[in-house]
Write a protein that holds these residues in place. Structure first.
Motif, PDB file in Angstrom:
ATOM      1  N   VAL A   1       0.843  -1.186   0.000  1.00 14.46           N
ATOM      2  CA  VAL A   1       0.000   0.000   0.000  1.00 14.46           C
ATOM      3  C   VAL A   1       0.885   1.245   0.000  1.00 14.46           C
ATOM      4  N   ASP A   2       0.609   2.173  -0.921  1.00 14.90           N
ATOM      5  CA  ASP A   2       1.287   3.472  -0.966  1.00 14.90           C
ATOM      6  C   ASP A   2       0.304   4.509  -0.442  1.00 14.90           C
ATOM      7  N   LEU A   3       0.524   4.964   0.776  1.00 10.44           N
ATOM      8  CA  LEU A   3      -0.395   5.897   1.419  1.00 10.44           C
ATOM      9  C   LEU A   3      -0.507   7.205   0.640  1.00 10.44           C
ATOM     10  N   ALA A   4       0.582   7.699   0.094  1.00 14.62           N
ATOM     11  CA  ALA A   4       0.583   8.992  -0.606  1.00 14.62           C
ATOM     12  C   ALA A   4      -0.317   8.992  -1.833  1.00 14.62           C
ATOM     13  N   THR A   5      -0.344   7.889  -2.560  1.00 13.73           N
ATOM     14  CA  THR A   5      -1.129   7.824  -3.796  1.00 13.73           C
ATOM     15  C   THR A   5      -2.428   7.041  -3.636  1.00 13.73           C
ATOM     16  N   GLY A   6      -2.532   6.245  -2.578  1.00 20.20           N
ATOM     17  CA  GLY A   6      -3.691   5.381  -2.388  1.00 20.20           C
ATOM     18  C   GLY A   6      -3.610   4.100  -3.194  1.00 20.20           C
ATOM     19  N   ARG A   7      -2.494   3.895  -3.881  1.00 23.91           N
ATOM     20  CA  ARG A   7      -2.346   2.701  -4.727  1.00 23.91           C
ATOM     21  C   ARG A   7      -2.116   1.464  -3.856  1.00 23.91           C
ATOM     22  N   VAL A   8      -2.842   0.415  -4.192  1.00 28.06           N
ATOM     23  CA  VAL A   8      -2.703  -0.869  -3.505  1.00 28.06           C
ATOM     24  C   VAL A   8      -2.387  -1.916  -4.568  1.00 28.06           C
ATOM     25  N   ASP A   9      -1.239  -2.574  -4.433  1.00 31.75           N
ATOM     26  CA  ASP A   9      -0.854  -3.661  -5.329  1.00 31.75           C
ATOM     27  C   ASP A   9      -1.087  -4.970  -4.599  1.00 31.75           C
TER      28      ASP A   9
END
Length: 69
Positions: free
Chosen positions: A35-43
């Motif tokens: 999870v990338d908190l800054a972008t909201g991207r979840v892989d």
């Protein structure tokens, strides 16, 4: 191995990241969640593609929503 990427809205802190990671990580076949908190991207890494409705339900259970694509 398959990687599915989604964007989750509403996350603001590490607790949010942990909640999403826990719920998505509990889905059948999921082997990893980043999870990338800054972008909201979840892989989401999994043995086979994870159904979109299952991902949406897990994110909802954590208290967040998947952004429309």
């Amino acid at each position: 191995m398959t990687t599915t990427s989604i964007t989750v809205t509403g996350m603001t802190c590490q607790h949010c990241v942990n909640a999403v990671t826990e719920e998505v990580g509990a889905l059948d076949g999921v082997t990893g969640v980043t999870v990338d908190l800054a972008t909201g991207r979840v892989d989401v890494e999994s043995a086979a593609p994870v159904p979109a409705d299952a991902l949406a339900a897990a994110v909802d259970e954590a208290g967040y929503e998947i952004a429309p694509s």
